[in-house]
Design a protein around this motif. Structure first.
Motif, PDB file in Angstrom:
ATOM      1  N   ALA A   7       0.834  -1.204   0.000  1.00 55.65           N
ATOM      2  CA  ALA A   7       0.000   0.000   0.000  1.00 55.65           C
ATOM      3  C   ALA A   7       0.866   1.249   0.000  1.00 55.65           C
ATOM      4  O   ALA A   7       0.393   2.326  -0.327  1.00 55.65           O
ATOM      5  CB  ALA A   7      -0.923  -0.007   1.209  1.00 55.65           C
ATOM      6  N   LEU A   8       2.149   1.106   0.369  1.00 59.55           N
ATOM      7  CA  LEU A   8       3.034   2.273   0.438  1.00 59.55           C
ATOM      8  C   LEU A   8       3.951   2.409  -0.774  1.00 59.55           C
ATOM      9  O   LEU A   8       4.762   3.311  -0.829  1.00 59.55           O
ATOM     10  CB  LEU A   8       3.893   2.200   1.707  1.00 59.55           C
ATOM     11  CG  LEU A   8       3.135   2.444   3.011  1.00 59.55           C
ATOM     12  CD1 LEU A   8       4.057   2.250   4.187  1.00 59.55           C
ATOM     13  CD2 LEU A   8       2.534   3.825   3.033  1.00 59.55           C
ATOM     14  N   THR A   9       3.853   1.491  -1.731  1.00 54.55           N
ATOM     15  CA  THR A   9       4.659   1.681  -2.943  1.00 54.55           C
ATOM     16  C   THR A   9       3.953   2.707  -3.827  1.00 54.55           C
ATOM     17  O   THR A   9       2.743   2.887  -3.718  1.00 54.55           O
ATOM     18  CB  THR A   9       4.830   0.371  -3.729  1.00 54.55           C
ATOM     19  OG1 THR A   9       3.537  -0.115  -4.062  1.00 54.55           O
ATOM     20  CG2 THR A   9       5.576  -0.657  -2.930  1.00 54.55           C
ATOM     21  N   PRO A  10       4.725   3.364  -4.694  1.00 58.02           N
ATOM     22  CA  PRO A  10       4.106   4.412  -5.521  1.00 58.02           C
ATOM     23  C   PRO A  10       3.028   3.884  -6.467  1.00 58.02           C
ATOM     24  O   PRO A  10       2.176   4.647  -6.893  1.00 58.02           O
ATOM     25  CB  PRO A  10       5.293   4.973  -6.318  1.00 58.02           C
ATOM     26  CG  PRO A  10       6.507   4.575  -5.559  1.00 58.02           C
ATOM     27  CD  PRO A  10       6.177   3.301  -4.863  1.00 58.02           C
ATOM     28  N   ALA A  11       3.065   2.585  -6.789  1.00 54.03           N
ATOM     29  CA  ALA A  11       2.064   2.055  -7.723  1.00 54.03           C
ATOM     30  C   ALA A  11       0.688   2.030  -7.058  1.00 54.03           C
ATOM     31  O   ALA A  11       0.588   1.820  -5.863  1.00 54.03           O
ATOM     32  CB  ALA A  11       2.457   0.649  -8.151  1.00 54.03           C
ATOM     33  N   ARG A  70       2.219   5.832  11.324  1.00 51.91           N
ATOM     34  CA  ARG A  70       1.349   5.316  10.254  1.00 51.91           C
ATOM     35  C   ARG A  70       0.621   6.465   9.570  1.00 51.91           C
ATOM     36  O   ARG A  70       0.357   6.424   8.368  1.00 51.91           O
ATOM     37  CB  ARG A  70       0.345   4.310  10.818  1.00 51.91           C
ATOM     38  CG  ARG A  70       1.005   3.024  11.296  1.00 51.91           C
ATOM     39  CD  ARG A  70       0.011   2.125  11.972  1.00 51.91           C
ATOM     40  NE  ARG A  70      -0.937   1.553  11.044  1.00 51.91           N
ATOM     41  CZ  ARG A  70      -0.701   0.490  10.295  1.00 51.91           C
ATOM     42  NH1 ARG A  70       0.446  -0.140  10.410  1.00 51.91           N
ATOM     43  NH2 ARG A  70      -1.593   0.028   9.456  1.00 51.91           N
ATOM     44  N   ARG A  96       3.954   8.560  -1.267  1.00 47.87           N
ATOM     45  CA  ARG A  96       4.426   7.194  -1.039  1.00 47.87           C
ATOM     46  C   ARG A  96       5.781   6.962  -1.690  1.00 47.87           C
ATOM     47  O   ARG A  96       6.590   6.186  -1.206  1.00 47.87           O
ATOM     48  CB  ARG A  96       3.403   6.194  -1.584  1.00 47.87           C
ATOM     49  CG  ARG A  96       2.060   6.279  -0.890  1.00 47.87           C
ATOM     50  CD  ARG A  96       1.322   4.982  -0.999  1.00 47.87           C
ATOM     51  NE  ARG A  96       0.984   4.630  -2.360  1.00 47.87           N
ATOM     52  CZ  ARG A  96      -0.216   4.806  -2.901  1.00 47.87           C
ATOM     53  NH1 ARG A  96      -1.188   5.344  -2.198  1.00 47.87           N
ATOM     54  NH2 ARG A  96      -0.452   4.438  -4.139  1.00 47.87           N
ATOM     55  N   GLU A 140       0.131   9.309  -4.037  1.00 54.63           N
ATOM     56  CA  GLU A 140       1.097   8.452  -4.719  1.00 54.63           C
ATOM     57  C   GLU A 140       2.488   9.076  -4.716  1.00 54.63           C
ATOM     58  O   GLU A 140       3.495   8.383  -4.565  1.00 54.63           O
ATOM     59  CB  GLU A 140       0.626   8.164  -6.140  1.00 54.63           C
ATOM     60  CG  GLU A 140      -0.417   7.069  -6.139  1.00 54.63           C
ATOM     61  CD  GLU A 140      -1.179   6.951  -7.432  1.00 54.63           C
ATOM     62  OE1 GLU A 140      -0.668   7.380  -8.470  1.00 54.63           O
ATOM     63  OE2 GLU A 140      -2.301   6.409  -7.381  1.00 54.63           O
ATOM     64  N   ALA A 173       2.918   8.053   7.195  1.00 52.13           N
ATOM     65  CA  ALA A 173       3.108   7.230   6.001  1.00 52.13           C
ATOM     66  C   ALA A 173       1.895   7.285   5.085  1.00 52.13           C
ATOM     67  O   ALA A 173       1.988   6.929   3.915  1.00 52.13           O
ATOM     68  CB  ALA A 173       3.393   5.792   6.404  1.00 52.13           C
ATOM     69  N   GLY A 174       0.757   7.692   5.627  1.00 49.52           N
ATOM     70  CA  GLY A 174      -0.451   7.717   4.815  1.00 49.52           C
ATOM     71  C   GLY A 174      -1.295   6.466   4.970  1.00 49.52           C
ATOM     72  O   GLY A 174      -2.292   6.296   4.274  1.00 49.52           O
ATOM     73  N   LEU A 175      -0.892   5.561   5.884  1.00 53.06           N
ATOM     74  CA  LEU A 175      -1.699   4.362   6.096  1.00 53.06           C
ATOM     75  C   LEU A 175      -2.939   4.676   6.914  1.00 53.06           C
ATOM     76  O   LEU A 175      -3.951   4.000   6.824  1.00 53.06           O
ATOM     77  CB  LEU A 175      -0.877   3.299   6.835  1.00 53.06           C
ATOM     78  CG  LEU A 175       0.187   2.572   6.031  1.00 53.06           C
ATOM     79  CD1 LEU A 175       1.078   1.769   6.949  1.00 53.06           C
ATOM     80  CD2 LEU A 175      -0.444   1.671   4.989  1.00 53.06           C
ATOM     81  N   LEU A 176      -2.826   5.698   7.737  1.00 52.86           N
ATOM     82  CA  LEU A 176      -3.917   6.060   8.627  1.00 52.86           C
ATOM     83  C   LEU A 176      -4.298   7.496   8.305  1.00 52.86           C
ATOM     84  O   LEU A 176      -3.438   8.372   8.276  1.00 52.86           O
ATOM     85  CB  LEU A 176      -3.403   5.946  10.069  1.00 52.86           C
ATOM     86  CG  LEU A 176      -4.368   6.091  11.211  1.00 52.86           C
ATOM     87  CD1 LEU A 176      -5.345   4.927  11.197  1.00 52.86           C
ATOM     88  CD2 LEU A 176      -3.588   6.049  12.526  1.00 52.86           C
ATOM     89  N   LYS A 177      -5.581   7.711   8.046  1.00 52.39           N
ATOM     90  CA  LYS A 177      -5.996   9.077   7.707  1.00 52.39           C
ATOM     91  C   LYS A 177      -6.156   9.886   8.993  1.00 52.39           C
ATOM     92  O   LYS A 177      -6.769   9.414   9.928  1.00 52.39           O
ATOM     93  CB  LYS A 177      -7.318   9.034   6.959  1.00 52.39           C
ATOM     94  CG  LYS A 177      -7.149   8.531   5.565  1.00 52.39           C
ATOM     95  CD  LYS A 177      -8.206   9.122   4.641  1.00 52.39           C
ATOM     96  CE  LYS A 177      -7.965   8.672   3.220  1.00 52.39           C
ATOM     97  NZ  LYS A 177      -7.964   7.197   3.093  1.00 52.39           N
ATOM     98  N   LEU A 206       8.861   8.055   0.661  1.00 51.10           N
ATOM     99  CA  LEU A 206       9.039   7.599   2.042  1.00 51.10           C
ATOM    100  C   LEU A 206       9.341   6.104   2.112  1.00 51.10           C
ATOM    101  O   LEU A 206       9.020   5.326   1.211  1.00 51.10           O
ATOM    102  CB  LEU A 206       7.796   7.909   2.875  1.00 51.10           C
ATOM    103  CG  LEU A 206       6.499   7.167   2.610  1.00 51.10           C
ATOM    104  CD1 LEU A 206       6.420   5.840   3.347  1.00 51.10           C
ATOM    105  CD2 LEU A 206       5.326   8.025   3.039  1.00 51.10           C
ATOM    106  N   LEU A 239      -6.057  -1.933   6.714  1.00 54.10           N
ATOM    107  CA  LEU A 239      -4.734  -1.480   7.168  1.00 54.10           C
ATOM    108  C   LEU A 239      -4.825  -0.307   8.132  1.00 54.10           C
ATOM    109  O   LEU A 239      -3.860   0.020   8.801  1.00 54.10           O
ATOM    110  CB  LEU A 239      -3.880  -1.068   5.964  1.00 54.10           C
ATOM    111  CG  LEU A 239      -3.418  -2.214   5.071  1.00 54.10           C
ATOM    112  CD1 LEU A 239      -2.669  -1.674   3.872  1.00 54.10           C
ATOM    113  CD2 LEU A 239      -2.549  -3.175   5.844  1.00 54.10           C
ATOM    114  N   GLU A 240      -5.967   0.329   8.189  1.00 52.11           N
ATOM    115  CA  GLU A 240      -6.097   1.532   9.030  1.00 52.11           C
ATOM    116  C   GLU A 240      -5.877   1.222  10.493  1.00 52.11           C
ATOM    117  O   GLU A 240      -6.265   0.179  10.972  1.00 52.11           O
ATOM    118  CB  GLU A 240      -7.489   2.148   8.826  1.00 52.11           C
ATOM    119  CG  GLU A 240      -7.509   3.038   7.593  1.00 52.11           C
ATOM    120  CD  GLU A 240      -8.035   4.445   7.883  1.00 52.11           C
ATOM    121  OE1 GLU A 240      -8.755   4.596   8.886  1.00 52.11           O
ATOM    122  OE2 GLU A 240      -7.718   5.351   7.127  1.00 52.11           O
TER     123      GLU A 240
END
Lengths: 221, 225
Positions: A84-88, B47, B75, B72, B50-54, B78, A220-221
């Motif tokens: 989920a953290l890759t740019p794609a 998190r 991401r 994007e 990182a953008g995993l958690l809003k 980082l 994932l949240e």
């Protein structure tokens, strides 16, 4: 596009190194169909009549059985977070995972199906259409199943939950898959059913990765 | 100078308010160390960065552009190291790292980068070992090598030195210093001693909502549950 290919390659590599999982899915499929003659009796007429349905139901269940773990291992070891953290876009990666999954389980199911058709005394007119219908239908099953697999992440007893979520959505594929084969055996036109299967595939191809990716982000949240 | 900052960040987990009104600002070369008791929201903040958690409230900006609008792009700049080591049991260390390096930057010369990252943390001898044979500390080192194998300015490290031996910690400290020297930023959470040159310290306890109180509290009227 590159990320898509890297992802497919990684998943294929993982699947090949743990090949027992995929062999088990095909074994389940074969056993499922082999048990039917014991259950309904060895009358060739009856077996011939139900052969298409048995093969399709077997494929449905086998596909569901294997999809349960589509995201589970990546979820448990943290790889999903990194994906989920890759740019794609996550949608593309979901599509890649589904593609790899279909290549390692859907395709073997299709290859095993002629054997089952013989075992169940299917009319030879139906073989070609059965293969075609499976070719169009199993990717749809994998795609729909991916949404279910993404939704059950983190849930206990996910296996039961995924069948409740996903099996009702499999019904259209089952109906048109079986009816295409039956039509071909009966000497009728079967193109319409195949077109509908193709249409279902075209519909799920963009929608399912999108839905699955949304579910993954939620988990994932 | 690159600037990464957050304003008035609020974090909500389930129905519990973890922290609110949190501000931070770091620039190229900075290191931000998150401290605070268990449950004060260090991992949640990482998190969130990182953008995993809003964020429930507040916003983050990178060079005065909102991070939420270009997820994007964010991401791509980082690297995140969480509680899991994400080492696949049946892939070798090298295969694991090469995959992630390519996923992060498709044009990267992955083989060379991975080799040098493994060398930095002295685990070159493990390159061909499948993940399932690694010890916890070796897995952690492989995971840390992952972030060195593809360039990204922002490192988010959640308890990076868990399971590491003293020697590896020294190497990690040196790598982090190099990263900052080259204009990188580091945000890390820790309970143990990490030697960093003049780090900024953010004590989450200052923003954390006390455990057990906080939600349905009188001064939380602006929050709707």
């Amino acid at each position: 596009m590159n990320s898509f290919l890297f992802m497919v390659r990684r998943d294929l590599r993982l699947a090949l190194r743990q090949s027992s999982d995929n062999v088990m899915v095909v074994m389940f499929f074969v056993l499922c169909a082999v048990l039917f003659p014991f259950g309904v009796g060895p009358e060739l007429g009856i077996l011939e009549r139900i052969s298409a349905g048995v093969i399709w139901v077997g494929a449905l269940l086998a596909s569901m059985l294997s999809l349960e773990r589509l995201f589970q291992t990546d979820y448990e070891d943290g790889s999903l977070e990194l994906m989920a953290l890759t740019p794609a876009p996550l949608e593309i990666l979901v599509l890649a995972k589904v593609a790899a999954h279909w290549l390692t389980t859907g395709l073997p199911l299709i290859l095993a199906s002629p054997l089952l058709a013989v075992l169940l005394n299917m009319d030879s007119d139906g073989y070609g259409v059965l293969l075609l219908a499976l070719l169009l239908g199993t990717p749809t099953l994998s795609l729909i199943g991916a949404v279910g697999a993404a939704l059950i992440l983190g849930a206990r007893r996910g296996g039961v939950l995924i069948s409740l979520l996903v099996l009702p959505l499999y019904v259209p594929v089952l109906i048109f898959g079986v009816s295409a084969v039956d039509a071909a055996i009966g000497g009728f036109e079967y193109k319409a059913q195949l077109f509908i299967l193709g249409g279902l595939l075209m519909g799920t191809l963009p929608l399912a990765p999108w839905g699955a990716a949304a579910a993954l982000r939620q988990s994932l949240e | 100078m690159t600037n990464f900052s957050g304003h008035n960040l609020t974090c909500l987990r389930g129905e519990r308010l973890v922290f609110k009104g949190l501000d931070f600002s770091i620039e190229a070369g900075d290191a931000l160390v998150l401290i605070g008791p268990n449950g004060s929201g260090k991992s949640s903040l990482l998190r969130m960065l990182a953008g995993l958690l809003k964020p429930y409230g507040g916003d983050m900006t990178w060079d005065s552009e909102s991070v939420g609008e270009e997820p994007e792009q964010h991401r791509g700049r980082l690297h995140y190291v969480g509680h899991h080591d994400c080492v696949k049991a049946v892939l070798t260390v090298e295969e694991n790292l090469t995959f992630w390096a390519r996923m992060h930057d498709k044009n990267v010369d992955a083989e060379a980068k991975v080799a040098s990252a493994l060398d930095t943390l002295s685990i070159s001898h493990l390159a061909d070992v499948p993940g399932r044979f690694l010890s916890a500390g070796q897995k952690r080192r492989a995971n840390l090598a992952r972030i060195m194998a593809a360039d990204a300015p922002l490192w988010l490290l959640d308890e990076p030195i868990t399971a590491l031996d003293k020697e590896s910690i020294t190497k990690l400290e040196r790598t982090m210093a190099d990263h900052r020297q080259n204009g990188g930023m580091i945000v890390l959470s820790t309970h143990s001693e990490i030697t960093l040159e003049n780090p900024k310290i953010l004590d989450l306890a200052d923003f954390a909502i006390g455990f057990g109180e906080g939600f349905y509290d009188d001064d939380e009227e602006d929050l709707v549950f």
